[in-house]
Design a protein around this motif. Sequence first.
Motif, mmCIF file in Angstrom:
data_model
loop_
_atom_site.group_PDB
_atom_site.id
_atom_site.type_symbol
_atom_site.label_atom_id
_atom_site.label_comp_id
_atom_site.label_asym_id
_atom_site.label_seq_id
_atom_site.Cartn_x
_atom_site.Cartn_y
_atom_site.Cartn_z
ATOM 1 N N ILE A 3 0.850 -1.183 0.000
ATOM 2 C CA ILE A 3 0.000 0.000 0.000
ATOM 3 C C ILE A 3 0.885 1.232 0.000
ATOM 4 O O ILE A 3 1.901 1.293 0.697
ATOM 5 N N ALA A 4 0.490 2.229 -0.786
ATOM 6 C CA ALA A 4 1.323 3.413 -0.930
ATOM 7 C C ALA A 4 1.455 4.162 0.395
ATOM 8 O O ALA A 4 0.592 4.111 1.260
ATOM 9 N N HIS A 70 -3.685 -17.799 -8.714
ATOM 10 C CA HIS A 70 -4.684 -17.864 -7.661
ATOM 11 C C HIS A 70 -5.185 -16.464 -7.305
ATOM 12 O O HIS A 70 -4.458 -15.481 -7.423
ATOM 13 N N ASP A 71 -6.418 -16.401 -6.892
ATOM 14 C CA ASP A 71 -7.033 -15.179 -6.394
ATOM 15 C C ASP A 71 -7.408 -15.425 -4.939
ATOM 16 O O ASP A 71 -8.399 -16.102 -4.642
ATOM 17 N N TYR A 72 -6.572 -14.910 -4.052
ATOM 18 C CA TYR A 72 -6.810 -15.061 -2.613
ATOM 19 C C TYR A 72 -7.038 -16.527 -2.251
ATOM 20 O O TYR A 72 -7.967 -16.886 -1.522
ATOM 21 N N GLY A 73 -6.197 -17.407 -2.846
ATOM 22 C CA GLY A 73 -6.226 -18.820 -2.526
ATOM 23 C C GLY A 73 -7.047 -19.685 -3.455
ATOM 24 O O GLY A 73 -6.998 -20.916 -3.363
ATOM 25 N N THR A 74 -7.787 -19.094 -4.378
ATOM 26 C CA THR A 74 -8.635 -19.851 -5.300
ATOM 27 C C THR A 74 -8.016 -19.860 -6.693
ATOM 28 O O THR A 74 -7.600 -18.808 -7.200
ATOM 29 N N LEU A 75 -7.963 -21.027 -7.317
ATOM 30 C CA LEU A 75 -7.411 -21.146 -8.667
ATOM 31 C C LEU A 75 -8.352 -20.473 -9.665
ATOM 32 O O LEU A 75 -9.509 -20.869 -9.805
ATOM 33 N N VAL A 76 -7.848 -19.451 -10.384
ATOM 34 C CA VAL A 76 -8.683 -18.717 -11.333
ATOM 35 C C VAL A 76 -8.027 -18.551 -12.702
ATOM 36 O O VAL A 76 -8.606 -17.937 -13.592
ATOM 37 N N HIS A 264 -12.539 -0.764 -6.482
ATOM 38 C CA HIS A 264 -11.945 -1.558 -5.408
ATOM 39 C C HIS A 264 -10.431 -1.487 -5.526
ATOM 40 O O HIS A 264 -9.884 -1.149 -6.581
ATOM 41 N N ARG A 265 -9.738 -1.813 -4.440
ATOM 42 C CA ARG A 265 -8.287 -1.741 -4.427
ATOM 43 C C ARG A 265 -7.697 -3.027 -3.863
ATOM 44 O O ARG A 265 -8.337 -3.748 -3.088
ATOM 45 N N GLY A 266 -6.447 -3.328 -4.253
ATOM 46 C CA GLY A 266 -5.758 -4.493 -3.741
ATOM 47 C C GLY A 266 -5.152 -4.226 -2.376
ATOM 48 O O GLY A 266 -4.663 -3.122 -2.104
ATOM 49 N N MET A 267 -5.169 -5.251 -1.519
ATOM 50 C CA MET A 267 -4.606 -5.157 -0.182
ATOM 51 C C MET A 267 -3.344 -6.015 -0.088
ATOM 52 O O MET A 267 -3.118 -6.905 -0.909
ATOM 53 N N PRO A 268 -2.505 -5.774 0.920
ATOM 54 C CA PRO A 268 -1.244 -6.512 1.017
ATOM 55 C C PRO A 268 -1.400 -8.023 1.102
ATOM 56 O O PRO A 268 -0.514 -8.770 0.677
ATOM 57 N N ASP A 269 -2.524 -8.498 1.646
ATOM 58 C CA ASP A 269 -2.706 -9.945 1.785
ATOM 59 C C ASP A 269 -3.288 -10.596 0.532
ATOM 60 O O ASP A 269 -3.575 -11.794 0.527
#
Length: 456
Positions: A3-4, A70-76, A264-269
């Motif tokens: 995050i900036a 993966h997207d937050y643990g899900t194969l996409v 929406h924005r991306g988070m560090p996790d």
Amino acid sequence: MSIASAAHVLSPAELRSVFEQDKQEELVGIEIESAALNPRTAEAIPYEGETGIGAYLAHLAAEPGNEAVHDYGTLVGVRLPDGGHVSLEHGGAVEYSSAPAPCVADLMGVVRTTLERLAAVADRFGFALVPGAQYPCTAFEDVRWMPHSRTSLMRDHFASLGREGEWGPRIMSMIVSTQVSFDFTSPDDLADKLRVQAAASTPAAALFVNAPMDAGKPSGLLSRRMRFWSRADPVRTRVVPVTLREDFGIDLFIDWALGLPMMHRGMPDGSRERVPPVPFRTLLAEGFEDGTRPGMQDWRDHLSQIFPDVRLRDTLELRAVDGLPYADLAAVPAFWSGLTYHAPTRAAVWELLRDITAEQHLVALDDIARRGMQATLAGRPVRETAAELLRLSRAGLRARVDAGLERAETLSYLEPLEAVAATGETFAHRTLAQWHRDPTAFPANYVATHRIPSTG
């Protein structure tokens, strides 16, 4: 993803840097979304299960040289060794994105080989991959939503818009697209190309209409896809008015984009979260709710959350026209390459279309969705304007062939569009004729006609 810092405010030069490409080659890329359909019923395939799309992606990811996404643990998705990748749309469409190629003929050689290999794997899982412009037989109530972390955020965004956002979830889930991307070599080159592409996008769309069905029956439109796009979230879709100005330049586009809210924005996790619905320039000045300010990745993400007919990021992405049947896919990059990558052709296109206003484009989009080649644009028959664009595209392609930048076979890729221009019969009309011949057998016949053929 970091995050900036709260202390840093992106400068105008940093915002502009995304569009200051140091490129000499003019490459072409393509993204093809294919509906994953039951071959007998044309119903959408779910993510879950031993024969679902999740299992299909897992099989692809296990192939030598491929890499799982993966997207937050899900194969996409899956990255391919040649730089292309396979990803998953919100409603279950399987998207293939190519690596960029030096010419359309080279591009389509790779595309057909890859798509037919992907279709062969789908065959093993019992479903077909069907490109085009829509899911022909799936009702909105029966959509198979995929497990993307951003899906619920986008649906919440559209819901917050009220009536103006009601078509958004249908765009996310019930239509498929074929999009092509082109390079720019400088800010001035960008402005020249984007202005022409934006002006041409509406009349060109009439040549491609290909989405007439609603839950397995005629919808009364020739392109439900165009109707959805023409009415959803109007501040970030359709033709961007500033791109039609005689004095258009990248700073005008940046100023327009700064006035739009970020979704929406991306988070560090690796997760994503909603952003307050304020203009991006407000986020630059005041920061997010956690006190941080947008960084360059946030700016790039914001540009990806804008969906006009020509989307501008580090390439020019053409999104206006309906996708075509598999046999005719090459017409999409061929048509736009002829108009984009030959400067005298761009000048002729702008001279043809320069007086058409943004409002006239919007009125025509709705008319084209209903009547295709019989529609009008700024008081002119769309069929005449589209035919002239097609003539100019062929001239631009011919010039590239003569210069050794394209292979001669590329000229034949325009023939399906020339048939539409000559007869007025669109791809949508052919689908409607198939339904009228035998409504009961339509789902299976549609899939059999339009599915990607598989190779072992």
